[in-house]
Write a protein that holds these residues in place. Structure first.
Motif, mmCIF file in Angstrom:
data_model
loop_
_atom_site.group_PDB
_atom_site.id
_atom_site.type_symbol
_atom_site.label_atom_id
_atom_site.label_comp_id
_atom_site.label_asym_id
_atom_site.label_seq_id
_atom_site.Cartn_x
_atom_site.Cartn_y
_atom_site.Cartn_z
ATOM 1 N N ALA A 46 0.807 -1.211 0.000
ATOM 2 C CA ALA A 46 0.000 0.000 0.000
ATOM 3 C C ALA A 46 0.843 1.265 0.000
ATOM 4 O O ALA A 46 0.489 2.251 -0.655
ATOM 5 N N CYS A 47 1.973 1.252 0.729
ATOM 6 C CA CYS A 47 2.778 2.472 0.862
ATOM 7 C C CYS A 47 4.212 2.306 0.393
ATOM 8 O O CYS A 47 4.926 3.299 0.248
ATOM 9 N N CYS A 105 0.917 2.834 8.467
ATOM 10 C CA CYS A 105 0.851 2.787 7.012
ATOM 11 C C CYS A 105 0.136 4.025 6.467
ATOM 12 O O CYS A 105 -1.023 4.279 6.807
ATOM 13 N N GLY A 107 -0.978 4.391 3.561
ATOM 14 C CA GLY A 107 -2.013 3.977 2.626
ATOM 15 C C GLY A 107 -3.307 3.580 3.286
ATOM 16 O O GLY A 107 -4.252 3.203 2.587
ATOM 17 N N ARG A 108 -3.382 3.648 4.601
ATOM 18 C CA ARG A 108 -4.591 3.303 5.334
ATOM 19 C C ARG A 108 -5.035 4.488 6.164
ATOM 20 O O ARG A 108 -4.231 5.360 6.476
ATOM 21 N N ALA A 125 4.897 8.641 5.248
ATOM 22 C CA ALA A 125 4.127 9.212 4.149
ATOM 23 C C ALA A 125 5.023 10.005 3.198
ATOM 24 O O ALA A 125 4.808 10.001 1.975
ATOM 25 N N THR A 128 6.712 7.532 1.006
ATOM 26 C CA THR A 128 5.765 7.024 0.016
ATOM 27 C C THR A 128 5.594 8.016 -1.131
ATOM 28 O O THR A 128 5.545 7.627 -2.305
ATOM 29 N N PRO A 140 -2.293 5.658 -5.269
ATOM 30 C CA PRO A 140 -3.560 5.007 -4.910
ATOM 31 C C PRO A 140 -4.678 5.446 -5.833
ATOM 32 O O PRO A 140 -4.796 6.606 -6.195
#
Length: 293
Positions: A46-47, A105, A107-108, A125, A128, A140
């Motif tokens: 996700a990240c 994370c 991404g969450r 972040a 990322t 994303p």
């Protein structure tokens, strides 16, 4: 004349002259876990940040932040510690602890339980964002690339497979599941579990059954990649996530945790697909294999 080294194990200054022999990492064949702990480093999908995989006491995998943090900055309910290769969701009484990657994370959604970890979350972040800007991570919500002629379309990203009378949720499409065995070069095998000469399963629509002995829901169906018709040894190979070559070499260790996760229709309801994947036909090739219902 060339001078030959002295056979004495001592140097002129009194230190030992014999060098320590290098020993390769080996696994006891009787070990309950054949997993190499040095190979647990991975990246979050996700990240893109580094994580470490560990097994809990119930044999379920968990992603942990690769570094320890001061325990005073972490709520007691969010502390983890690792003992003898097993991750435990509690502190060990020391001033340091581990963190589940889900808390950090980017991404969450940010959990409200640990606002004091916002600084560490912001640093992840930022990394990322750098990965996305450099093209090393897809942003994303990015649309998937259009399928090529002859490739499968409408194939679930995380399919549900049935083997050994148990349904598992995979972390990637069936034809992209990678072998977890260690090669002679001490790297992870790049071969796929679904090799060119491997036995294939079939897609089928089956009723969605609830866990713990609850009644099935006959009105709701889901697409499952069924391997139940394959021989027993072949189903064991799939569950161990090994290619055909390493399935015949049990002495090779594992460099990653198998991606299988026991399927729960309540927790994994977003991965339920109610239609079979459709496959394109290559020009001049055989017709696609029909799924059995």
């Amino acid at each position: 004349m060339c001078s030959s080294p002295s056979p004495s194990p001592w140097c002129w200054d009194g230190s030992r002259a014999s060098a320590r022999r290098r020993r390769s990492l080996r696994i006891n064949p009787d070990s309950a876990s054949r997993l190499l702990r040095c190979g647990q480093a991975a990246s979050c999908r996700a990240c893109g940040n580094p994580v470490e995989w560990y097994l809990r006491a119930d044999d379920r995998p968990v992603q942990l932040h690769p570094h320890e943090v001061p325990a005073a900055r972490v709520p007691e309910s969010c502390r983890w510690h690792v003992s003898r290769g097993i991750a435990h969701p509690a502190g060990d009484g020391s001033g340091w602890c581990r963190l589940a990657h889900a808390l950090l994370c980017p991404g969450r959604p940010a959990p409200p339980a640990a606002p004091q970890l916002s600084g560490l979350r912001r640093s992840l972040a930022l990394r990322t964002r750098r990965l996305i800007d450099a093209g090393g991570l897809a942003p994303p919500g990015a649309p998937a690339s259009s399928p090529q002629p002859g490739q499968a379309v409408c194939q679930p990203a995380r399919p549900v497979a049935q083997l050994l009378f148990v349904r598992y949720l995979a972390s990637r499409p069936v034809d992209e599941i990678q072998c977890v065995a260690q090669t002679l070069r001490r790297g992870r095998c790049t071969a796929k579990v679904l090799g060119p000469s491997s036995l294939h399963g079939v897609w089928a629509l089956v009723p969605v059954s609830a866990p713990q002995g609850q009644l099935a829901l006959p009105s709701d169906v889901m697409a499952v990649y069924s391997l139940s018709a394959l021989p027993y040894q072949e189903q064991l190979r799939w569950r161990a996530q090994r290619c055909d070559q390493h399935a015949a070499a049990p002495a090779a260790g594992d460099l990653a945790v198998a991606d299988w996760e026991p399927f729960d229709p309540l927790r994994h309801h977003e991965h339920i697909r109610t239609r079979l994947p459709s496959h394109g036909r290559r020009p001049g090739g055989p017709a696609p294999r029909q799924a059995q219902s």
